[in-house]
Motif scaffolding. Structure first.
Motif, short mmCIF file in Angstrom:
data_model
loop_
_atom_site.label_atom_id
_atom_site.label_comp_id
_atom_site.label_asym_id
_atom_site.label_seq_id
_atom_site.Cartn_x
_atom_site.Cartn_y
_atom_site.Cartn_z
N VAL A 64 51.81 75.09 -49.50
CA VAL A 64 50.58 74.42 -49.44
C VAL A 64 50.69 73.36 -48.51
O VAL A 64 51.05 72.21 -48.86
N THR A 65 50.21 73.45 -47.16
CA THR A 65 50.34 72.33 -46.50
C THR A 65 49.35 72.03 -45.48
O THR A 65 48.54 72.81 -44.89
N ASN A 66 49.08 70.75 -45.12
CA ASN A 66 48.18 70.30 -44.27
C ASN A 66 46.77 70.91 -44.32
O ASN A 66 45.90 71.04 -43.69
N ASN A 67 46.38 70.75 -45.67
CA ASN A 67 45.10 71.00 -46.26
C ASN A 67 44.22 69.73 -46.40
O ASN A 67 44.71 68.85 -47.00
N LYS A 68 42.87 69.85 -46.21
CA LYS A 68 42.07 68.79 -46.95
C LYS A 68 41.46 69.52 -48.41
O LYS A 68 40.90 70.49 -48.06
N ILE A 69 41.51 69.03 -49.36
CA ILE A 69 41.01 69.72 -50.70
C ILE A 69 40.22 68.66 -51.47
O ILE A 69 40.63 67.67 -51.61
N TYR A 70 39.12 69.29 -51.51
CA TYR A 70 37.97 68.58 -52.28
C TYR A 70 37.88 69.24 -53.79
O TYR A 70 37.21 70.33 -53.81
N CYS A 71 38.30 68.49 -54.64
CA CYS A 71 38.05 69.13 -56.02
C CYS A 71 36.79 68.65 -56.53
O CYS A 71 36.21 67.73 -56.08
N SER A 72 36.31 69.27 -57.50
CA SER A 72 34.89 69.01 -58.23
C SER A 72 35.16 68.67 -59.61
O SER A 72 35.60 69.32 -60.47
N SER A 85 57.56 75.99 -55.16
CA SER A 85 56.35 75.65 -54.49
C SER A 85 56.51 74.49 -53.48
O SER A 85 57.20 73.62 -53.81
N LEU A 86 55.80 74.31 -52.40
CA LEU A 86 55.97 73.31 -51.58
C LEU A 86 54.47 72.81 -51.24
O LEU A 86 53.64 73.55 -51.04
#
Length: 151
Positions: A64-72, A85-86
């Motif tokens: 899992v690389t270079n993502n923008k992750i918005y949690c709720s 995992s990386l």
């Protein structure tokens, strides 16, 4: 994106995925074969109900690389049941009261590399059920509001 069992060499890249239970998930049961070589990169992922990225224990590895992750709310960015995992160079936002990465499933012989991430409003990792045999954590920027026993 739901990755069924016994899949290999799957890339989820350059997407904007919004308001879903899991934006990316893999694996159902060890009885039907394990997934491996799952690459999730350069996405913007926003969830509404549960972990943004989810891997059941029937998944061998995720990168899992270079993502923008918005949690709720109190949902984690990555519910990790993989053997390897990386989690690198991601930006995680809005993970209030939850760790960015939460352990799921596998019991032994797991390797986790967590490096170069920016984590806002959460702790980095919480091992809630499982045994991480090798954990490499480096160069993360964590702005945490959580005070429990987590890394």
């Amino acid at each position: 994106v739901s990755i069924a069992n016994a899949c290999t060499d799957i890339t989820v890249q350059d997407n904007d995925i919004q308001i879903c239970r899991h934006c990316v998930t893999s694996g159902l049961s060890d009885d039907y074969g394990e997934n491996r070589d799952i690459y999730i990169s350069n996405n913007t992922l926003r969830n509404g109900i549960s972990a943004v990225i989810d891997s059941h224990a029937s998944t061998i590895n995720y990168e899992v690389t270079n993502n923008k992750i918005y949690c709720s709310g109190s949902n984690c960015a990555f519910n990790d049941g993989t053997a390897y995992s990386l989690f690198a160079n991601n930006k995680v936002y809005e993970a209030y009261g939850e760790s960015a990465i939460s352990r799921r499933g596998r019991v032994a012989d797991t390797k986790k590399i967590i490096t170069g991430n920016y984590i806002e409003c959460a702790s980095l990792i919480e091992e809630n059920n499982g045994n991480i045999s090798e954990l490499i954590v480096s160069d993360n920027n964590v702005i945490s509001t959580k005070t429990t026993d987590v890394i």
